[in-house]
Enzyme design. Structure first.
Site, PDB file in Angstrom:
ATOM      1  N   ASP A 150      -9.344  -1.989   2.257  1.00 24.31           N
ATOM      2  CA  ASP A 150      -9.058  -1.411   3.569  1.00 24.31           C
ATOM      3  C   ASP A 150     -10.070  -1.857   4.620  1.00 24.31           C
ATOM      4  OD1 ASP A 150      -6.907  -0.028   2.483  1.00 24.31           O
ATOM      5  OD2 ASP A 150      -8.159   1.674   1.907  1.00 24.31           O
TER       6      ASP A 150
ATOM      7  N   ASP B 138       0.828  -1.204   0.000  1.00 21.94           N
ATOM      8  CA  ASP B 138       0.000   0.000   0.000  1.00 21.94           C
ATOM      9  C   ASP B 138       0.869   1.264   0.000  1.00 21.94           C
ATOM     10  OD1 ASP B 138      -2.640   0.657  -0.252  1.00 21.94           O
ATOM     11  OD2 ASP B 138      -2.986   0.983   1.889  1.00 21.94           O
TER      12      ASP B 138
END
Length: 412
Positions: free
Chosen positions: A281, A235
């Protein structure tokens, strides 16, 4: 007749999801509050639904055991350590491929292909969610999974066994409730791809989160840690190091994110100002939180037969990790608004989840138990039994060979 107690927080979570989805279409809800409350409700509901992954078949001696009526258990989807190691690499390859496709083929063509894939997956996820909801209000006779369907087996086909098994069983059984849910799901998905309305996008996104977290097991705490740490660096690299993540998120119109309206008044372009949170997420930390909840159930020695997701038991690991997740999500939003720049949410969520669970384990003196906890025990035992059987067979073959050799010597 006794009625089972209901966990009001689980019921409240599902109610919150529905209420927020409907309310934010007519009332302006501060998107930070909307996002945090909605995601927390999704995680709480789906993690408790995942307790059914602890279900084990009844054995001789268990109450209710019937040797003549053994129902096969649904296969449990469990992530392997190899998958966890490869996930960031596979994810990076997929993400970069989408980026190149958007850049050189145009987002229109990519969205058509994405629409086809998410259309099929969306119908499945929405059917399961609607089926669970309708089963609460429909007669029991409509919820019999063997009520409708057909039996069809292809004994032989020209395809190799590694591609399609022989015989190929195409039999299907389903309930009336499932059929109704399937038809409704097709209608919702068709409406979404016709209108591309943000609210319908959220319906599919929420269903993906609920079903994904409920159905998949990380297997062990170690595998969960490997996955989170790998995606932590994934990420950070794709958000801070390149424009790939942001470009893909902004150009793909599929339900790969949940959208939160900042205002109900269209801007100069005629569109609403929307903020977004990627499904990854929610789902990736959700896998980890659900594993911690099942570990709590394991440490509380909760039964593994006829599991009641509303049962009350201590949940120190789950509750601490959920609070840490919410704090990490809040920190993500604060930094994003303060610097007015996209933030990799896992940069804050991964340390929150791993740190909180490790801290609780250290304080309670249960680090070894947490590290040793596995939902792959049955598979490992089966492998050990097969290895022992193979050894016995080899020893038996060796004894037979020795006897034959001795007999031949005597004959000579």
């Amino acid at each position: 007749m006794t009625t089972k107690a209901t966990n009001p927080l689980i019921v409240g979570s599902y109610a919150t999801i529905i209420i927020l989805w409907g309310a934010c279409q007519v009332v302006v809800i501060p998107y930070v509050a909307n996002l945090i409350v909605l995601v927390t409700a999704i995680l709480y509901a789906s993690c408790h639904a995942s307790l059914t992954l602890r279900e084990e078949p009844l054995e001789e001696g268990d109450e209710g055991y019937d040797p003549d009526n053994k129902e096969p258990m649904e296969p449990r989807e469990t992530l392997r350590a190899e998958d966890a190691y490869q996930f960031p690499l596979v994810g990076s390859a997929s993400l970069f491929s989408l980026y190149l496709a958007v850049k050189y083929l145009g987002p229109e063509l990519v969205n058509v292909l994405i629409a086809g894939y998410f259309g099929l997956v969306g119908v499945g996820a929405l059917t399961m969610c609607l089926g669970s909801l309708l089963s609460l209000v429909t007669p029991k006779s409509m919820n019999d999974d063997k009520q409708l369907g057909w039996k069809y087996v292809i004994a032989d086909h020209p395809f190799p066994d590694w591609l399609l098994p022989k015989p190929l069983d195409l039999s299907v059984q389903f309930s009336t409730t499932t059929l109704i849910s399937f038809v409704m799901a097709i209608g919702v998905v068709a409406m979404y791809f016709q209108e591309k309305h943000w609210a319908l996008n959220n319906v599919l996104g929420i269903c993906f989160c609920l079903q994904g977290i409920e159905k998949l097991s990380l297997g062990t705490y170690k595998i969960g840690a490997i996955l989170l740490i790998g995606l932590f660096f994934y990420d950070i690299f794709w958000v801070f190091g390149t424009d790939v993540m942001v470009t893909v998120a902004k150009n793909l119109n599929g339900p790969i994110k949940i959208l939160f309206p900042r205002s109900l008044t269209p801007n100069e372009d005629g569109n609403l100002d929307l903020s977004l949170l990627g499904l990854g997420d929610i789902v990736i930390p959700g896998f980890f939180l659900s594993l911690l909840l099942r570990f709590d159930a394991h440490m509380a020695q909760m039964p593994t037969h006829k599991i009641d997701i509303h049962a009350n038991f201590p949940k120190p690991y789950f509750h601490s990790a959920l609070v840490a997740y919410v704090m990490g999500l809040g920190m993500t939003l604060f930094v994003m608004m303060h610097f007015n720049a996209a933030q990799p949410a896992l940069l804050y969520l991964v340390p929150a989840c791993l740190g909180s669970s490790s801290l609780v384990a250290v304080v309670r003196g249960e680090m070894k138990e947490l590290w040793d906890y596995s939902e792959e025990a049955e598979e490992e035992e089966d492998d050990e039994e097969e290895t022992e059987d193979d050894k016995k067979e080899e020893e038996g073959d060796g004894d037979d060979k020795k006897e034959k050799t001795e007999e031949s010597k005597k004959d000579d």
